[in-house]
Enzyme design. Structure first.
Site, PDB file in Angstrom:
ATOM      1  N   ARG A  36     140.678  66.743 -17.799  1.00 42.23           N
ATOM      2  CA  ARG A  36     139.988  67.740 -16.959  1.00 42.23           C
ATOM      3  C   ARG A  36     138.487  67.498 -16.898  1.00 42.23           C
ATOM      4  NH1 ARG A  36     138.039  72.265 -18.357  1.00 42.23           N
ATOM      5  NH2 ARG A  36     139.379  72.550 -20.164  1.00 42.23           N
ATOM      6  N   TYR A  41     139.951  71.373   9.710  1.00 44.06           N
ATOM      7  CA  TYR A  41     141.257  71.410   9.055  1.00 44.06           C
ATOM      8  C   TYR A  41     141.564  72.871   8.669  1.00 44.06           C
ATOM      9  CZ  TYR A  41     144.882  70.717   5.589  1.00 44.06           C
ATOM     10  OH  TYR A  41     146.057  70.791   4.888  1.00 44.06           O
ATOM     11  N   ASP A  52     134.290  65.852   6.058  1.00 41.90           N
ATOM     12  CA  ASP A  52     135.679  65.552   5.732  1.00 41.90           C
ATOM     13  C   ASP A  52     136.021  64.294   6.524  1.00 41.90           C
ATOM     14  OD1 ASP A  52     138.464  65.366   5.751  1.00 41.90           O
ATOM     15  OD2 ASP A  52     138.735  67.532   5.595  1.00 41.90           O
ATOM     16  N   LYS A  93     146.389  61.452   2.509  1.00 39.33           N
ATOM     17  CA  LYS A  93     146.612  60.868   3.829  1.00 39.33           C
ATOM     18  C   LYS A  93     146.494  59.346   3.782  1.00 39.33           C
ATOM     19  CE  LYS A  93     147.068  65.160   4.626  1.00 39.33           C
ATOM     20  NZ  LYS A  93     145.998  66.057   5.043  1.00 39.33           N
TER      21      LYS A  93
HETATM   22  C1  LIG Z   1     145.412  67.259   4.633  1.00 40.60           C
HETATM   23  C2  LIG Z   1     143.970  67.469   4.893  1.00 40.60           C
HETATM   24  C3  LIG Z   1     143.159  68.193   4.002  1.00 40.60           C
HETATM   25  C4  LIG Z   1     143.715  68.860   2.759  1.00 40.60           C
HETATM   26  O1  LIG Z   1     144.204  67.939   1.863  1.00 40.60           O
HETATM   27  P1  LIG Z   1     145.382  68.260   0.787  1.00 40.60           P
HETATM   28  O2  LIG Z   1     145.507  66.942   0.108  1.00 40.60           O
HETATM   29  O3  LIG Z   1     146.576  68.689   1.571  1.00 40.60           O
HETATM   30  O4  LIG Z   1     144.881  69.346  -0.084  1.00 40.60           O
HETATM   31  C5  LIG Z   1     141.822  68.331   4.299  1.00 40.60           C
HETATM   32  N1  LIG Z   1     141.295  67.804   5.415  1.00 40.60           N
HETATM   33  C6  LIG Z   1     142.041  67.122   6.314  1.00 40.60           C
HETATM   34  C7  LIG Z   1     141.400  66.575   7.538  1.00 40.60           C
HETATM   35  C8  LIG Z   1     143.401  66.939   6.087  1.00 40.60           C
HETATM   36  O5  LIG Z   1     144.134  66.259   6.982  1.00 40.60           O
END
Ligand SMILES: *Cc1c(COP(=O)(O)O)cnc(C)c1O
Length: 382
Positions: free
Chosen positions: A47, A101, A173, A198
């Site tokens: 952690r 998102y 992001d 992703k």
């Molecule tokens: C999936 C996604 C997230 C969140 O990610 P998790 O791994 O599901 O918590 C944030 N931003 C974008 C653009 C995403 O596609």
């Protein structure tokens, strides 16, 4: 290994741990949650984001995004929430672009009030609209480009300039682009976040997140992160390191397939609109050429009204319906019934999301097979 190597070399090698005992080819996995504290410099604990595998993967992440340091999280949302909370206190304000998102906008609308954190959503993704929302107490400006699901672009250089002018922390992001196609730090953005679930994971079997920035910013995020407790288990860290080895070649194959499919769909009489930054008639195509190295594996399109979109989705054989994205397999989603299903039809229309808009996460299958699948499904949906 130096951070200035090419993408596939970074993906394959940066941060790898040596197997001194057996000279194995891959990083050994250290699953310990308990480490000696006497006679050691570092007090290790998962952690605290400092186990051997966590530190190794963080080096790779920093190299991939041209940053100084990084942290690995248990999900993309853990990376998003911890990074935002590290720079926002009660009484502060954050400016978000539109079409974020869903999880990130939910974090703001469902949680920020109780921490006394104020927020605004700009009316679109332009630097001027973001600027219009900046207040006395604004501390953070937060963008996402390309956006979900319409693949609109935000000018990263303009946003970085704005942030410097007003002394704000700029955050992005960068999930949709992946570090293969876009490196925001090169354009002056301060903090880069990914849902590693992703493109980094890439096989639809890992939940993880990461943040990359300067040493100083990562230290600040770490202080929050160790209290919030969102670190990733070492086994998954190790799997993610393995996944990233092929990220460069996977994403390049996805870029190539997406470009060909965007052109193919654009040429079909059954298709009303195609949204892909690689197409010359995309409104942000010039900006995409300036700030992206590849146009990505995500595209959206609308069929003509005389085609039944539900039937089209059901008739596809190779391309599967899926809530998530960015795996090696091609998947498709109807935002009006899923990711944006909680909005009203007018709410969706305001964002430009038509009821029959399809979001397509393009995989690495053979292009002929993907085209054939789309063609047969269009023929059967009239
Ligand atoms: C999936 C996604 C997230 C969140 O990610 P998790 O791994 O599901 O918590 C944030 N931003 C974008 C653009 C995403 O596609």
């Amino acid at each position: 290994m130096s951070n200035s190597k090419g993408i596939n070399t970074i993906c394959t090698h940066v941060g790898e741990l040596a197997d001194k005992e057996f000279k194995g080819a891959v990083s050994p996995l250290y699953m310990s949650t308990s480490y000696a504290f006497e006679d050691v410099e570092t007090k290790r604990y998962p952690r605290y984001f400092n186990t051997p595998n966590q530190v190794a993967l963080a080096k790779k992440m920093a190299a991939l995004e041209h940053g100084e340091a990084s942290l690995i999280f248990g999900s993309g949302m853990a990376a998003v929430s911890t990074s935002l909370m590290a720079f926002l206190s009660s009484g502060d304000h954050v400016v978000f672009q539109d079409s974020l998102y869903g999880g990130t906008s939910n974090l703001a609308t469902e949680e920020f009030d109780k921490f006394g954190i104020q927020y605004s959503f700009a009316k679109d993704a332009s630097a001027d609209s973001l600027k219009a929302e900046i207040k006395e107490n604004t501390k953070v400006i937060y963008i996402e480009t390309p956006s979900n699901p319409l693949l609109k672009l935000t000018d990263m250089e303009a946003v970085a300039k704005l942030a410097k002018e007003y002394n704000l922390v700029s955050m992005i992001d960068n999930t949709f682009a992946s570090p293969v196609n876009q490196n925001p730090i090169d354009f002056g953005i301060d903090v880069v976040i990914h849902s590693a679930t992703k493109y980094m994971g890439g096989h639809s079997d890992i939940l993880a997140g990461t943040v990359i920035s300067s040493e100083e910013n990562i230290e600040r995020i770490f202080q929050m992160a160790k209290n919030f407790g969102g670190s990733l288990s070492d086994y998954t860290v190790w799997l993610l390191e393995r996944s990233i080895k092929t990220m460069g070649i996977r994403v390049k194959a996805q870029n190539e397939n997406a470009m060909k499919l965007a052109e193919f769909l654009n040429s079909r009489s059954e298709v009303a609109n195609v949204y892909y930054p690689g197409l010359k008639d995309h409104p942000d195509h010039e900006l995409a050429r300036k700030q992206m190295k590849g146009f990505g594996g995500m595209l959206s399109f609308e069929l003509n009204d005389d085609l039944d979109v539900q039937k089209f989705m059901k008739t596809l054989q190779l391309i599967k319906p899926s809530m998530s994205l960015a795996g090696v397999e091609s998947t498709i989603l109807l935002p009006s019934k899923t990711s944006h299903g909680l909005l009203t039809e007018e709410g969706r229309a305001k964002q430009g999301i038509k009821e029959n808009l399809l979001r397509f996460s393009v995989g690495i299958e053979e292009i002929e097979d993907l085209m054939e699948d789309l063609t047969q499904a269009m023929a059967k949906s009239k």
